[in-house]
Design a protein around this motif. Structure first.
Motif, PDB file in Angstrom:
ATOM      1  N   GLU A 136      20.980  28.842 -14.545  1.00  0.00           N
ATOM      2  CA  GLU A 136      19.890  29.307 -15.574  1.00  0.00           C
ATOM      3  C   GLU A 136      21.075  29.081 -17.185  1.00  0.00           C
ATOM      4  N   TRP A 137      22.697  29.535 -16.807  1.00  0.00           N
ATOM      5  CA  TRP A 137      22.803  29.064 -18.151  1.00  0.00           C
ATOM      6  C   TRP A 137      24.169  28.304 -17.306  1.00  0.00           C
ATOM      7  N   PRO A 138      24.246  27.312 -18.452  1.00  0.00           N
ATOM      8  CA  PRO A 138      23.271  26.921 -20.169  1.00  0.00           C
ATOM      9  C   PRO A 138      22.518  26.423 -19.603  1.00  0.00           C
ATOM     10  N   GLY A 139      21.640  26.106 -18.884  1.00  0.00           N
ATOM     11  CA  GLY A 139      20.116  25.665 -18.915  1.00  0.00           C
ATOM     12  C   GLY A 139      20.385  24.163 -19.214  1.00  0.00           C
ATOM     13  N   ARG A 140      21.227  23.613 -19.103  1.00  0.00           N
ATOM     14  CA  ARG A 140      21.386  21.910 -19.316  1.00  0.00           C
ATOM     15  C   ARG A 140      21.969  21.068 -18.398  1.00  0.00           C
ATOM     16  N   VAL A 141      21.955  19.801 -18.978  1.00  0.00           N
ATOM     17  CA  VAL A 141      23.392  19.195 -18.163  1.00  0.00           C
ATOM     18  C   VAL A 141      24.261  18.851 -19.509  1.00  0.00           C
ATOM     19  N   GLN A 142      26.155  18.890 -18.847  1.00  0.00           N
ATOM     20  CA  GLN A 142      26.589  19.242 -19.626  1.00  0.00           C
ATOM     21  C   GLN A 142      26.794  17.722 -20.774  1.00  0.00           C
TER      22      GLN A 142
END
Length: 192
Positions: A136-142
């Protein structure tokens, strides 16, 4: 000193042990105008490009029709005319810049060398990249995640040792390989 060259291809020497070499042809180049005593606009022959813009430049610099492409390179010439190629006779090491072969849109196995998954027994994971995100965190692709995408067609510069240079035929023989396909155009710069 920079020169515009065409990649002929690769070969091997006849010596024992033999050495892999790359053959480059130095293109006939005319210096059109010199700016700041270093950078110059030059013209060289490539294909049959012909339009009003090119014809205007040819008329401006009194060039014959075969000189139909223009580039900016670093030169030793102080004035317009033929590019001075005598420094290539004493050159020992060159920095060679070519665009690598373009491979289009490629998957992660070809682009990054991923192993992939099992090939049989009901597997649905063959040549895919697998998980790309976190929880859920960071909830995005690095940023910087290795994924499928455009591969190749980037500028690659390497240092190569000069084995020989024939001033008559303008053929340069370099030790090792350089990027790009046969017939590709690139630049060389004298490093030593």
């Amino acid at each position: 000193m920079e020169y515009i060259v065409e990649k002929i291809g690769m070969s091997r020497t006849v010596t024992n042990p033999s050495v892999a070499v790359t053959l480059l042809r130095v293109l006939s180049t005319k210096v059109c105008e010199v700016k700041e005593n270093v950078k110059a606009m030059v013209s060289y022959s490539k294909g049959k490009a012909k339009n009003k813009c090119i014809q205007g430049q040819q008329k401006k610099y009194n060039l014959s029709p075969e000189f139909n492409n223009f580039a900016s390179i670093f030169v030793n010439n102080k004035e317009a005319g033929d590019l001075d190629e005598t420094p290539l006779n004493e050159a020992k090491i060159l920095k060679v810049s070519f665009n690598s072969k373009g491979r289009g849109y490629s998957g992660v196995v070809k682009r990054h060398g991923f192993a992939g998954g099992p090939a049989s027994h009901g597997s649905r994971f063959h040549r895919r990249h697998g998980s790309i995100g976190n929880r859920e965190w960071p909830g995005r692709v690095q940023p910087g995640m290795k994924m499928a995408g455009h591969y190749g067609n980037v500028k690659i510069t390497v240092k190569n040792e000069v084995l020989s240079y024939d001033a008559e035929s303008k053929i340069l023989v370099l030790k090792g390989c350089v990027a790009g396909h046969n017939g590709a155009l690139g630049k060389i710069r004298i490093a030593k």
